[in-house]
Write a protein that holds these residues in place. Structure first.
Motif, short mmCIF file in Angstrom:
data_model
loop_
_atom_site.label_atom_id
_atom_site.label_comp_id
_atom_site.label_asym_id
_atom_site.label_seq_id
_atom_site.Cartn_x
_atom_site.Cartn_y
_atom_site.Cartn_z
N GLY A 120 0.60 -1.64 0.07
CA GLY A 120 0.51 -0.05 0.07
C GLY A 120 0.81 0.96 -0.31
O GLY A 120 0.14 2.50 0.13
N ARG A 121 1.88 0.77 0.15
CA ARG A 121 3.04 2.13 -0.09
C ARG A 121 4.09 2.20 -0.71
O ARG A 121 5.12 3.17 -0.69
N ASP A 122 4.21 1.13 -1.92
CA ASP A 122 5.14 1.22 -2.91
C ASP A 122 4.97 1.57 -3.97
O ASP A 122 4.20 2.22 -4.50
N PRO A 123 6.14 2.92 -4.03
CA PRO A 123 5.76 3.43 -5.69
C PRO A 123 5.30 2.80 -6.97
O PRO A 123 5.34 1.75 -6.96
N LEU A 124 4.06 4.02 -7.87
CA LEU A 124 3.73 2.93 -8.32
C LEU A 124 4.92 2.81 -9.90
O LEU A 124 4.42 4.76 -10.33
N GLY A 180 5.90 7.36 -22.82
CA GLY A 180 5.12 6.79 -23.26
C GLY A 180 3.44 7.35 -23.15
O GLY A 180 3.16 7.65 -21.47
N ASP A 181 2.57 7.61 -23.93
CA ASP A 181 1.55 7.65 -22.99
C ASP A 181 0.51 6.51 -22.63
O ASP A 181 0.12 6.00 -24.08
N VAL A 182 1.07 6.25 -21.88
CA VAL A 182 0.50 4.49 -21.27
C VAL A 182 -1.95 5.34 -21.23
O VAL A 182 -2.52 4.40 -21.11
N GLY A 183 -1.57 6.49 -20.24
CA GLY A 183 -2.56 6.94 -19.80
C GLY A 183 -3.28 6.10 -18.31
O GLY A 183 -4.28 5.52 -18.12
N MET A 184 -2.38 6.03 -17.63
CA MET A 184 -2.14 5.22 -16.39
C MET A 184 -3.60 5.99 -15.59
O MET A 184 -3.56 7.66 -15.21
N ASP A 185 -4.16 4.74 -14.95
CA ASP A 185 -5.40 5.95 -14.33
C ASP A 185 -5.03 4.59 -13.00
O ASP A 185 -4.85 2.70 -12.81
N ILE A 186 -6.18 5.66 -12.13
CA ILE A 186 -6.32 4.19 -10.53
C ILE A 186 -7.95 3.53 -10.87
O ILE A 186 -7.96 3.58 -11.49
N ARG A 229 -1.69 4.34 -0.35
CA ARG A 229 -0.69 5.58 -0.56
C ARG A 229 0.18 6.11 -1.68
O ARG A 229 1.72 5.18 -1.17
N GLN A 230 0.49 6.09 -2.81
CA GLN A 230 1.57 6.11 -3.98
C GLN A 230 1.32 7.10 -4.15
O GLN A 230 0.84 8.72 -4.34
N THR A 231 2.87 7.16 -5.05
CA THR A 231 3.13 8.43 -5.82
C THR A 231 3.98 7.78 -7.08
O THR A 231 4.57 7.02 -6.68
N VAL A 232 3.69 8.17 -8.25
CA VAL A 232 3.78 7.85 -9.67
C VAL A 232 5.58 8.34 -9.80
O VAL A 232 6.35 9.07 -9.90
N VAL A 233 6.32 7.22 -10.22
CA VAL A 233 7.19 6.94 -10.28
C VAL A 233 7.88 7.00 -11.82
O VAL A 233 7.04 5.94 -12.36
N ALA A 234 8.05 8.25 -12.33
CA ALA A 234 8.39 8.11 -14.40
C ALA A 234 9.62 7.33 -14.41
O ALA A 234 10.96 7.70 -13.68
N GLY A 235 9.14 6.31 -15.04
CA GLY A 235 10.48 5.56 -15.40
C GLY A 235 11.66 5.41 -16.46
O GLY A 235 11.62 7.06 -16.86
N PRO A 247 -13.34 16.66 -20.93
CA PRO A 247 -12.77 16.52 -19.91
C PRO A 247 -11.64 17.51 -19.50
O PRO A 247 -10.69 17.89 -20.23
N THR A 248 -11.28 17.19 -18.14
CA THR A 248 -10.15 18.53 -17.66
C THR A 248 -9.07 17.91 -16.44
O THR A 248 -8.13 18.34 -16.83
N THR A 249 -9.22 16.80 -16.28
CA THR A 249 -8.72 15.36 -15.52
C THR A 249 -7.57 14.46 -16.40
O THR A 249 -8.46 14.14 -16.84
N ARG A 250 -6.94 15.05 -15.95
CA ARG A 250 -5.40 13.98 -16.48
C ARG A 250 -5.28 13.23 -16.46
O ARG A 250 -5.09 12.94 -15.25
N TYR A 251 -4.97 12.66 -16.85
CA TYR A 251 -4.03 10.67 -16.42
C TYR A 251 -3.03 10.60 -15.51
O TYR A 251 -2.54 12.21 -16.11
N LEU A 252 -2.39 9.84 -14.87
CA LEU A 252 -1.12 9.85 -14.16
C LEU A 252 -0.04 10.36 -14.96
O LEU A 252 -0.23 9.88 -15.56
N SER A 253 0.92 11.11 -14.24
CA SER A 253 1.97 11.60 -14.19
C SER A 253 3.38 11.60 -12.97
O SER A 253 2.83 11.54 -12.03
N GLY A 254 3.94 11.27 -13.48
CA GLY A 254 5.24 10.90 -12.63
C GLY A 254 4.97 12.27 -11.29
O GLY A 254 4.98 13.38 -11.78
N GLY A 255 5.42 12.41 -10.28
CA GLY A 255 5.37 12.92 -8.87
C GLY A 255 3.88 12.45 -8.55
O GLY A 255 3.02 13.35 -7.40
#
Length: 405
Positions: free
Chosen positions: A202-206, A211-217, A399-405, A371-379
């Motif tokens: 539950g606290r691991d980074p994502l 690229g444009d993958v459209g990451m979503d919860i 509770r996770q933080t998105v980490v860009a590769g 739409p105004t809400t974007r998909y997830l990005s780093g940070g």
């Protein structure tokens, strides 16, 4: 007139009392009937009988009216909370956690891992519950402060991971984004899919791919099973639901749409890694919030502090968990350590929404033209939590933080 409410922040380490004046708020009675109260400058408040959260303002936080609680109202079946301490092994060490998520203790002398407990649940569970009672009474030697950052997923490696589609409002909105309608028989027969069964903590980074993958919860409720025999009916299936937790089932929306167009497996490419909350609890621990079919509480989802949605798990579901478990066991047994989810929580009411960004985007498009809400990005910071009727986190927040590769 005045009403007295108890405020609780997301950390829930302290409580403060405030007077909430409702003079002049014409929608107050209507909000109470829906289980929530609102006041200018305040946050939305799930009441004891809460069934929904309004999200007109995206930055409002949950607030709860407290009432006395006794263990008797939970019944005396199997009442406890469990977790897995991360260690040098793949499966970690089984931990017992107190109700308020303030103390935890190793349970390896009873069962070394969560899987070992599930493999022999009827014999192991009473001993774990005894340890839980000792922690609750402050009598357990070796208990330490609860720290979610030290925990892996409650079941890091599951013997099965099956996800469903009980909340059809999610399917309708998600498919509408791709210009696809929902088949008529979806409300009659569950759509289930088996997937890779390794869970992040539950606290691991994502990790975010390039690229444009459209990451979503995707916020979901999941049950953890012991051995379910082939052909189990719903009554028998219900008896094999041993633990409940919440899940963030990450989806890659852009990848999903492109993969579906090519007729390839969307679960192989677009569903990379699910996450479990730090803690799993027995159904009896949930009291009246668990009716044997569904978990009837809002799942509150934030990204960067902005409320994405807070759908209630007890509303707008086509199937309960016993039906889903029984359905999956029609032609094969389900081994102990199988995790089964009912799909992304979602309510038809657009003011409540669903537990994912895709639904928020579709609602924004309907209401504002785009739409105004974007998909997830780093940070980006993700927070998915379910509070009991006293304002306390049940499972510990994802509770996770998105980490860009």
């Amino acid at each position: 007139m005045g009403i007295r409410l108890i405020l609780s922040g997301m950390a829930l380490s302290t409580l403060s009392v405030a007077e909430l004046r409702v003079d002049g708020h014409a929608n107050f009675c209507e909000a109470i009937l829906h289980g929530y109260a609102a006041c200018s400058g305040m946050i939305w408040a799930p009441v004891v009988c809460a069934t929904s959260v309004r999200i007109n303002s995206p930055r409002r936080r949950p607030l709860v009216v407290l009432s006395p609680r006794s263990k008797n109202e939970l019944g005396k079946e199997t009442v406890m909370k469990l977790a897995t301490l991360r260690d040098a092994t793949r499966d970690g060490t089984l931990m017992v956690v107190d109700r308020t998520l303030t103390r935890m203790i190793r349970a390896s002398h009873i069962a070394p891992t969560m899987q070992a407990a599930l493999d022999n649940w009827d014999a192991i569970a009473p001993r774990l519950e005894q340890l839980y009672d000792e922690v609750e009474r402050g009598e357990a030697d070796g208990a330490v402060a609860f720290d979610a950052s030290l925990l892996a997923a409650p079941l890091p490696r599951a013997f099965g991971w099956i996800d469903g589609t009980s909340y059809l409002s999610h399917m309708e909105r998600a498919r509408a984004l791709r210009g696809v309608s929902l088949p008529e028989d979806f409300s009659q027969e569950p759509l289930m899919g088996e997937r890779v069964s390794v869970f992040l903590g539950g606290r691991d980074p994502l990790p975010l791919m390039a690229g444009d993958v459209g990451m979503d919860i995707e916020g979901e409720v999941g049950v953890i099973l012991d051995d379910v025999p082939i052909g189990a009916d719903e009554a028998e299936a219900a008896r094999h639901i041993r633990l409940i937790t919440i899940i963030n089932d990450i989806s890659l929306r852009t990848v999903l749409a492109e993969t579906a167009k090519r007729g390839r497996s969307v679960t192989l490419f677009a569903k990379p890694y699910p996450t479990m909350a730090p803690v799993a609890v027995t159904p009896d621990e949930l009291g009246q919030a668990w009716d044997g079919q569904l978990l009837k509480l809002p799942l509150v989802c934030h990204v960067n502090g902005v409320l994405i949605g807070a759908p209630d798990g007890g509303r707008d579901a086509s199937f309960g968990f016993p039906r889903l478990v029984s359905y999956c066991a029609t032609y094969k047994p389900l081994p102990a350590g199988t995790v089964l989810a009912a799909g992304t929580l979602s309510n038809y009411d657009d003011d409540i929404g669903g537990a994912c960004i895709a639904e928020r985007r579709l609602i924004e498009q309907r209401q504002g033209g785009a739409p105004t809400t974007r998909y997830l990005s780093g940070g980006d910071q993700i927070d998915i939590d379910m509070l009991d009727r006293y304002g306390a986190s049940i499972f510990g927040a994802i509770r996770q933080t998105v980490v860009a590769g």
